[in-house]
Design an enzyme around this catalytic site. Structure first.
Site, PDB file in Angstrom:
ATOM      1  N   CYS A 133      66.507  59.807  -0.555  1.00 47.18           N
ATOM      2  CA  CYS A 133      65.311  59.923   0.286  1.00 47.18           C
ATOM      3  C   CYS A 133      65.339  58.854   1.380  1.00 47.18           C
ATOM      4  O   CYS A 133      64.773  57.765   1.239  1.00 47.18           O
ATOM      5  CB  CYS A 133      64.039  59.796  -0.552  1.00 47.18           C
ATOM      6  N   THR A 388      39.411  70.108  -6.828  1.00 47.95           N
ATOM      7  CA  THR A 388      39.279  71.545  -6.567  1.00 47.95           C
ATOM      8  C   THR A 388      38.228  71.762  -5.496  1.00 47.95           C
ATOM      9  O   THR A 388      37.278  70.979  -5.363  1.00 47.95           O
ATOM     10  CB  THR A 388      38.896  72.334  -7.830  1.00 47.95           C
ATOM     11  N   TYR A 389      38.425  72.814  -4.721  1.00 51.70           N
ATOM     12  CA  TYR A 389      37.432  73.235  -3.734  1.00 51.70           C
ATOM     13  C   TYR A 389      36.887  74.606  -4.131  1.00 51.70           C
ATOM     14  O   TYR A 389      36.187  75.248  -3.358  1.00 51.70           O
ATOM     15  CB  TYR A 389      38.072  73.289  -2.345  1.00 51.70           C
ATOM     16  N   ASN A 390      37.279  75.054  -5.356  1.00 57.33           N
ATOM     17  CA  ASN A 390      36.864  76.360  -5.876  1.00 57.33           C
ATOM     18  C   ASN A 390      37.222  77.501  -4.929  1.00 57.33           C
ATOM     19  O   ASN A 390      36.455  78.447  -4.727  1.00 57.33           O
ATOM     20  CB  ASN A 390      35.351  76.373  -6.161  1.00 57.33           C
ATOM     21  N   THR A 400      39.809  77.339 -10.618  1.00 57.66           N
ATOM     22  CA  THR A 400      41.278  77.222 -10.618  1.00 57.66           C
ATOM     23  C   THR A 400      41.800  76.322 -11.738  1.00 57.66           C
ATOM     24  O   THR A 400      42.959  75.913 -11.717  1.00 57.66           O
ATOM     25  CB  THR A 400      41.770  76.670  -9.260  1.00 57.66           C
ATOM     26  N   GLU A 465      46.521  74.054   0.239  1.00 57.58           N
ATOM     27  CA  GLU A 465      46.653  74.369  -1.181  1.00 57.58           C
ATOM     28  C   GLU A 465      48.059  74.062  -1.677  1.00 57.58           C
ATOM     29  O   GLU A 465      48.254  73.622  -2.813  1.00 57.58           O
ATOM     30  CB  GLU A 465      46.280  75.832  -1.421  1.00 57.58           C
TER      31      GLU A 465
END
Length: 494
Positions: A133, A388-390, A400, A465
């Site tokens: 890397c 989460t943002y649902n 989720t 996401e």
């Protein structure tokens, strides 16, 4: 097609002269983020894609996070380089998580701790080099010099103190096969006379190694671009060049292609794929309420998933090409997870998470030996797991939880870690083949990750996401490495 772009040491100077310059002259493939071998030197331009990521359009990164005032304040307070680097820009899509990440990283690099500052950055270099890397190597070469590091050490491992050399074995094992770490490895490090490590120093080193192995996974998985060099006009510098990168061969006609062809559908197919995934999530929840599998069935499903995870093909680099600029920091470069999987050596042993958990064992040990880092790591693990943002793609009000748990537990499964209360049948239900290829690559061989792999799964999902997926993979990997290392330290102490 030649996708190669230039990489360089980001940020200001700090002394070191030629050693720093030589260490920064890497050439990075804009597709697989790898450092190819070099034979000649020509003038080339910066990366072929603009913005912080080669995988995510620049405008989408900016739209997603807006680089708001909160992000700028976090950078001012916790960035060791003093600038908004490409990793931070991509992570700032999830500002809540970014704060936990920057706080813990700043603590392990800059706050009071057992190790001297230059040691911390050199250990980061050693960890990043296991996965070639160059982005992280460049960053920490610069930081190493700015914190008073000896420039001669940048010539390679043979120039560093024996104490640091003694970390090579545990660095190698943590990066590729952490299940092989035993209390004997710990004893060897803490009982070597004048070059011994105290347990607090060793825990600090282990945390750094695990952090930078996992961060390399995020760098490659998110296609993080090299930082532009502020010391050259237009970011151009004289660097090594090759006519093509080996990833071109893999993308055109190799194993990776075969693994991903089943995912090359149209928009209609990917939309139906999304609906099918949501339906499976709903059905799993309903089935769980109706009946639970027996413990024997749960055992069988785990062993099946663990065995299959070893057979997931992640690319085709039988003969790894390692730049001399990177190899100077690597001992035994041929050692890796791939050797274990390919040769079918002794089966991957099962680590029962209930016997040694982060919450009940690892957390308290690491906090006792390296004050407060346990709290910061725990906050970071919980943050990414519960974030989460649902939403899922264009759908709202979606739970989720099962998907996030499947991603996290699949990574641990690849390292042999099993949760008795988890039904590993969910992994097969929720994670499609192309996603498993991507997870295996990012987690075990991150330097092989390509944009094609990134694009091949969840094609209707937002880039934000997919960044969340990479954060989950990174933290799951770090926690897995820590569990094995801390268990070995615990056994050494008892």
């Amino acid at each position: 097609m030649n996708r190669l772009g230039a990489g360089s040491i980001g940020g200001g100077g700090g002394g070191g002269g030629s050693a720093a310059s030589a260490a920064g002259q890497y050439r990075v493939c804009g597709n697989c983020r790898k450092v190819p071998r070099q034979e000649k030197r020509v003038q080339v331009s910066p990366p072929l894609t603009r913005g912080p990521s080669a995988f995510i359009p620049e405008n989408e990164v900016m739209q997603a996070n807006g680089l708001d005032e909160r992000t700028n304040l976090l950078v001012e307070e916790y960035s060791t380089s003093g600038r908004l680097d490409n990793i931070t820009q991509v992570m700032s899509i999830h500002t809540q998580y970014l704060e936990s990440f920057l706080r813990s990283q700043f603590y392990m690099l800059r706050m009071d701790g057992p190790l001297p500052l230059p040691y911390r950055h050199y250990i980061a270099i050693m960890a990043a080099a296991r996965h070639q890397c160059s982005y992280l190597i460049n960053m920490h070469v610069d930081e190493f010099l700015k914190t008073g590091g000896i420039a001669e050490w940048l010539n390679g491992l043979e120039y560093i103190p024996q104490r640091l050399k003694n970390l090579n074995e545990i660095n190698k094992l943590l990066a590729h096969r952490p299940w092989l770490i035993t209390k004997e490895h710990i004893q060897k490090l803490v009982k070597t006379g004048e070059n011994n490590w105290s347990l607090p120093e060793l825990v600090h080193a282990v945390v750094l190694l695990a952090h930078y192995h996992a961060l390399a996974s995020f760098v490659f998985g998110s296609g993080i671009n090299p930082e532009r060099d502020p010391d050259t006009s237009n970011g151009v510098r004289l660097i090594a060049v090759n006519n093509f990168c080996v990833c071109d061969l893999a993308n055109d006609n190799n194993i990776e292609n075969a693994s991903l062809t089943s995912s090359n559908f149209g928009i209609a197919d990917s939309l139906s794929e999304l609906e099918a995934l949501m339906e499976r999530m709903k059905r799993l929840q309903e089935d769980k309420e109706d009946e639970e599998a027996s413990q024997e069935e749960m055992d069988t499903r785990f062993e099946k998933e663990k065995k299959e995870s070893l057979l997931v093909i992640s690319g085709a680099f039988d003969d790894e090409i390692v730049s001399t600029d990177v190899s100077r920091y690597v001992e035994d470069p041929g050692f890796g997870y791939k050797d274990f999987a390919r040769r079918g050596e002794d089966h991957l042993p099962t680590f029962r998470a209930q016997d040694y958990t982060w919450e009940n064992h690892g957390f308290s040990l690491v906090n006792r030996l390296y004050s407060d880092i346990g709290h910061l790591l725990d906050e970071k693990f919980r943050m990414v797991y519960n974030l989460t943002y649902n939403t899922m793609a264009t759908h709202e009000d979606v739970d989720t939880t099962t998907l996030r748990r499947a991603l996290f537990n699949y990574v641990h499964c690849m390292y042999g870690i099993r949760y008795d209360d988890y039904d590993y049948g969910e992994v097969n239900q929720l994670l499609e083949r192309s996603l498993k290829v991507y997870i295996k690559t990012v987690t075990c061989y991150p330097e092989r990750t390509t944009k094609r792999m990134y694009d091949s799964y969840w094609r209707q999902f937002k880039h934000s996401e997919k960044v969340h997926v990479n954060l989950l993979l990174m933290e799951a990997r770090m926690q897995a490495e820590l569990l094995y290392a801390l268990r070995a330290i615990t056994r050494h102490l008892t």
